[in-house]
Design a protein around this motif. Structure first.
Motif, PDB file in Angstrom:
ATOM      1  N   VAL A  56      31.909  51.250  12.783  1.00  0.00           N
ATOM      2  CA  VAL A  56      31.903  51.643  11.365  1.00  0.00           C
ATOM      3  C   VAL A  56      31.366  53.065  11.193  1.00  0.00           C
ATOM      4  O   VAL A  56      30.284  53.393  11.671  1.00  0.00           O
ATOM      5  N   ALA A  57      32.158  53.890  10.499  1.00  0.00           N
ATOM      6  CA  ALA A  57      31.727  55.254  10.171  1.00  0.00           C
ATOM      7  C   ALA A  57      31.072  55.300   8.799  1.00  0.00           C
ATOM      8  O   ALA A  57      30.052  55.970   8.613  1.00  0.00           O
ATOM      9  N   GLU A  58      31.655  54.617   7.814  1.00  0.00           N
ATOM     10  CA  GLU A  58      31.131  54.595   6.453  1.00  0.00           C
ATOM     11  C   GLU A  58      31.377  53.220   5.850  1.00  0.00           C
ATOM     12  O   GLU A  58      32.302  52.509   6.260  1.00  0.00           O
ATOM     13  N   THR A  66      23.308  56.709  11.099  1.00  0.00           N
ATOM     14  CA  THR A  66      23.539  58.151  10.965  1.00  0.00           C
ATOM     15  C   THR A  66      22.275  58.928  11.321  1.00  0.00           C
ATOM     16  O   THR A  66      22.335  59.974  11.983  1.00  0.00           O
ATOM     17  N   TYR A  67      21.142  58.434  10.883  1.00  0.00           N
ATOM     18  CA  TYR A  67      19.844  59.041  11.208  1.00  0.00           C
ATOM     19  C   TYR A  67      19.669  59.136  12.730  1.00  0.00           C
ATOM     20  O   TYR A  67      19.304  60.190  13.270  1.00  0.00           O
ATOM     21  N   ALA A  94      26.764  49.100   8.458  1.00  0.00           N
ATOM     22  CA  ALA A  94      26.718  50.408   9.118  1.00  0.00           C
ATOM     23  C   ALA A  94      26.212  50.322  10.549  1.00  0.00           C
ATOM     24  O   ALA A  94      26.440  51.242  11.355  1.00  0.00           O
ATOM     25  N   SER A  95      25.531  49.229  10.887  1.00  0.00           N
ATOM     26  CA  SER A  95      25.014  49.085  12.250  1.00  0.00           C
ATOM     27  C   SER A  95      26.098  48.730  13.262  1.00  0.00           C
ATOM     28  O   SER A  95      25.880  48.825  14.465  1.00  0.00           O
ATOM     29  N   HIS A  96      27.274  48.317  12.791  1.00  0.00           N
ATOM     30  CA  HIS A  96      28.367  47.968  13.703  1.00  0.00           C
ATOM     31  C   HIS A  96      28.890  49.234  14.381  1.00  0.00           C
ATOM     32  O   HIS A  96      29.126  50.250  13.713  1.00  0.00           O
ATOM     33  N   VAL A 156      34.921  49.225   4.568  1.00  0.00           N
ATOM     34  CA  VAL A 156      34.454  50.071   5.664  1.00  0.00           C
ATOM     35  C   VAL A 156      35.548  51.025   6.113  1.00  0.00           C
ATOM     36  O   VAL A 156      36.742  50.714   6.036  1.00  0.00           O
ATOM     37  N   VAL A 157      35.118  52.191   6.563  1.00  0.00           N
ATOM     38  CA  VAL A 157      35.988  53.170   7.208  1.00  0.00           C
ATOM     39  C   VAL A 157      35.573  53.206   8.676  1.00  0.00           C
ATOM     40  O   VAL A 157      34.378  53.288   8.991  1.00  0.00           O
ATOM     41  N   LEU A 158      36.547  53.113   9.565  1.00  0.00           N
ATOM     42  CA  LEU A 158      36.241  53.070  10.993  1.00  0.00           C
ATOM     43  C   LEU A 158      36.153  54.473  11.585  1.00  0.00           C
ATOM     44  O   LEU A 158      36.751  55.424  11.078  1.00  0.00           O
ATOM     45  N   LYS A 159      35.418  54.576  12.672  1.00  0.00           N
ATOM     46  CA  LYS A 159      35.293  55.846  13.382  1.00  0.00           C
ATOM     47  C   LYS A 159      36.624  56.234  14.014  1.00  0.00           C
ATOM     48  O   LYS A 159      37.448  55.364  14.331  1.00  0.00           O
ATOM     49  N   ALA A 160      36.804  57.512  14.205  1.00  0.00           N
ATOM     50  CA  ALA A 160      38.005  57.993  14.901  1.00  0.00           C
ATOM     51  C   ALA A 160      38.038  57.416  16.315  1.00  0.00           C
ATOM     52  O   ALA A 160      37.017  57.350  16.996  1.00  0.00           O
ATOM     53  N   GLY A 161      39.221  56.984  16.735  1.00  0.00           N
ATOM     54  CA  GLY A 161      39.385  56.477  18.097  1.00  0.00           C
ATOM     55  C   GLY A 161      39.127  54.995  18.276  1.00  0.00           C
ATOM     56  O   GLY A 161      39.318  54.465  19.373  1.00  0.00           O
TER      57      GLY A 161
END
Length: 625
Positions: free
Chosen positions: A520-522, A372-373, A515-517, A541-546
């Motif tokens: 992965v969003a969260e 995220t950073y 989180a480095s994958h 884990v919650v995946l990114k949109a798309g």
């Protein structure tokens, strides 16, 4: 580390000299002669013989210095399609008049006032009006349930409660007045009066003893600021206690004003003429410190935003606010940026040309993962500064102090201890931990101005909660380490360190790997009971949109990734893809609640939860091993 290191060493070598100098940034009714009272450790007091008024420092002095027409507060509310700007003179007029209304209702110096309001300008006005009278405000996050609100009313014993009739979410209106009525019915202490700001979306029914905000101020007479002792309490802010009884964090007037004024210039590099936006809520410590008090003490413009990072209307909401109002310094929680990243992973809604005013993005509230950073820094093109602090301290413990020296930042680290904080990492036996070795993060006493001097009405609990584990030190409750360059790494709460077959493992370190994958969003990792190994980690884990990769494939890749990075000793065999993670309204993932449910306990739904349906959906997953 030239300017920073010199300043830091001075602050520890001679704290009285350092903070006497910093006190020059505040206007005093009676100047401090004695800087630090050490007579009754561990109860240290800053500026014990001084007097001032916090509201005077936030408003009156700027008007008297000729800045009355400068904008003090910008109210931006996408949920009501409202935008209002208040100059310092307008804010002073509103605050002085509402202080008069409170006085007419019997509120005087030392009395408590509970503020139970949505993100509206009147919430800021109510807080500053209390400060003007020398009364003690206790802001309770709008929408807290009756039981939690009743507990805070019983502990603070307010003379008056100030509330909005409702709060407004992106998809619904939440009536507050029925919750307040139920809380007062349940509470043993009965406030003398309630002031209700009626919002047109859901006006509240007034009961005996209630008065509308409009009626309260209609006949009120503006009042002058009341000088108070620097050691008098400014506010009480409750945190959830492990016993179920809330802990009332006390903030004094003098140390608070000095520390926050110093922090704006030296940490945030922000002052008169700048626009500062803390994307938080006045119900949390970030809202107290960096929506209300610090920007106004420093003479900057503060932004009050009644909306969300996504959904009001989309993942470009934050960037629209920055562009529209020329925000120079922004402060947000990592979870907000992760929510934006999840919906807009490529940053398509970020138009750098419209964000030229933005100099720095500060992130705090929970651990900032390196992904995220890096995403925020790359997309925004400005420095991203992680910083670490707590409700108890009121201002950052560790950060890159942009006003002192622009130190390089490191992914995963909130940088270095802030001047005034003697931060150390201790092993279990109280000895200093070597660089690179995890331990308990502590602060050597006395802590700097602005930090809690005690808990409201409970000195013994203050000692047992924070000072008993390592005498002479404040226990932060977080674990971590220093690296060879003196940078601090905060790996999470010490109760998030799990014991797997005799090996102590950090769930924060595992989360960093997950989180480095790229999908992965969260994420969250918790330790659950295991008959053979004592505890084993489970990942969510919650995946990114798309993302179109099958959940089972992502899960297998994540298990292997942890094995490759940390080793087989981690014993992470289960990573489940879920739709969402349960969080507080301030963005903290409810790991402790998740852990209790996974271990088979009937965990109550925390009053701070943002969306209870997320926890309900996760319950059967947590209980399936």
């Amino acid at each position: 580390m030239g300017a920073y290191l010199d300043t830091y060493q001075q602050s520890l070598a001679d704290p009285e000299w350092f903070w006497r100098d910093a006190a020059g940034g505040v206007e005093w009714e009676r100047m401090p002669i004695r800087v630090l009272d050490r007579d009754n450790p561990p109860f240290y007091r800053w500026f014990p013989d001084a007097e001032l008024n916090t509201c005077h420092n936030a408003l009156d002095r700027h008007v008297r210095q000729g800045r009355g027409d400068d904008v003090a507060l910008i109210y931006d509310s996408p949920v009501t399609n409202s935008l209002n700007k208040y100059t310092f003179r307008q804010m002073l007029d509103e605050v002085a008049r509402f202080a008069g209304a409170l006085r007419a209702l019997g509120v005087e110096r030392g009395d408590r006032v509970v503020v139970y309001m949505a993100m509206v300008p009147e919430a800021v006005i109510a807080m500053l009006a209390c400060a003007r009278l020398g009364a003690v405000h206790s802001v309770v996050f709008g929408g807290f349930g009756p039981k939690e609100l009743a507990a805070r009313i019983d502990d603070a014993k307010p003379k008056v409660v100030v509330a909005t009739s409702c709060g407004i979410e992106p998809t619904r209106v939440v009536p507050y007045k029925p919750l307040l009525d139920a809380a007062i019915d349940e509470a043993s202490h009965k406030p003398a009066r309630c002031v209700i700001l009626q919002r047109p979306q859901a006006p509240g029914e007034l009961r005996d003893g209630d008065i509308s905000w409009a009626d309260a101020v209609a006949e009120a007479t503006a009042v002058e600021a009341v000088p108070v002792a620097a050691t008098d309490p400014l506010y009480i802010l409750y945190t959830s206690g492990t016993t179920g009884r809330p802990k009332g964090i006390v903030r004094d007037n003098g140390g608070h004003a000095v520390a926050l004024t110093w922090s704006m210039a030296n940490i945030f590099d922000c002052g008169p003429g700048d626009v500062f936006w803390a994307a938080s809520d006045v119900g949390w410590v970030v809202g107290h410190s960096y929506i209300v008090y610090a920007p106004l003490l420093a003479g900057a413009t503060t932004v009050l935003y009644e909306g969300k990072p996504v959904g009001t209307p989309d993942a470009g909401a934050f960037w629209r606010v920055v562009a529209d109002h020329g925000v120079n310094v922004m402060f947000a929680a990592p979870t907000a940026i992760r929510a934006i990243r999840k919906e807009d992973p490529d940053g398509a809604r970020i138009d750098r040309a419209r964000l030229r005013s933005l100099r720095t993005l500060f992130l705090a509230g929970e651990r900032l993962d390196p992904q995220t950073y890096e995403w925020a820094g790359e997309r925004l093109g400005v420095p991203v500064v992680d910083n670490w602090w707590q409700t108890e301290t009121g201002w950052p413990i560790a950060a890159s102090p942009r006003g002192l020296e622009e130190l390089p930042t490191k992914p995963g680290s909130p940088s270095v201890p802030v001047p005034g904080y003697d931060v150390q990492v201790l092993a279990g036996d109280g000895s200093p931990a070597a660089a690179g070795t995890d331990g308990a993060i502590v602060i050597k006493l006395p802590m700097p101005p602005g930090c809690l001097p005690t808990l409201w009405g409970d000195d013994e609990r203050f000692i047992q909660s924070y000072l008993a584990a390592f005498p002479g030190y404040y226990l932060s409750g977080d674990g971590g380490r220093f690296d060879d360059d003196g940078y601090l790494y905060v790996m999470g709460r010490t109760d998030d360190v799990i014991n797997v077959a005799g090996h102590r493992l950090s769930t924060g370190a595992m989360e960093e790997v997950l989180a480095s994958h790229p999908a992965v969003a969260e994420c969250a990792v918790i330790g659950v009971d295991d008959e053979i190994k004592g505890q084993v980690p489970r990942g969510f884990v919650v995946l990114k949109a798309g993302v179109s990769t099958a959940a089972a494939t992502v899960s297998a890749e994540l298990v292997q990734l942890v094995r490759d990075r940390i080793g087989a000793v981690a014993s992470l065999r289960s990573v489940q893809v879920v739709a969402a993670l349960p969080k507080t309204r301030s963005g903290k993932i409810l790991r402790r609640t998740m852990r209790g449910i996974a271990d088979g306990r009937e965990e109550p739904v925390p009053s701070t939860i943002e969306d209870a349906s997320v926890l309900d959906a996760l319950r059967p997953v947590l209980r399936t091993l």
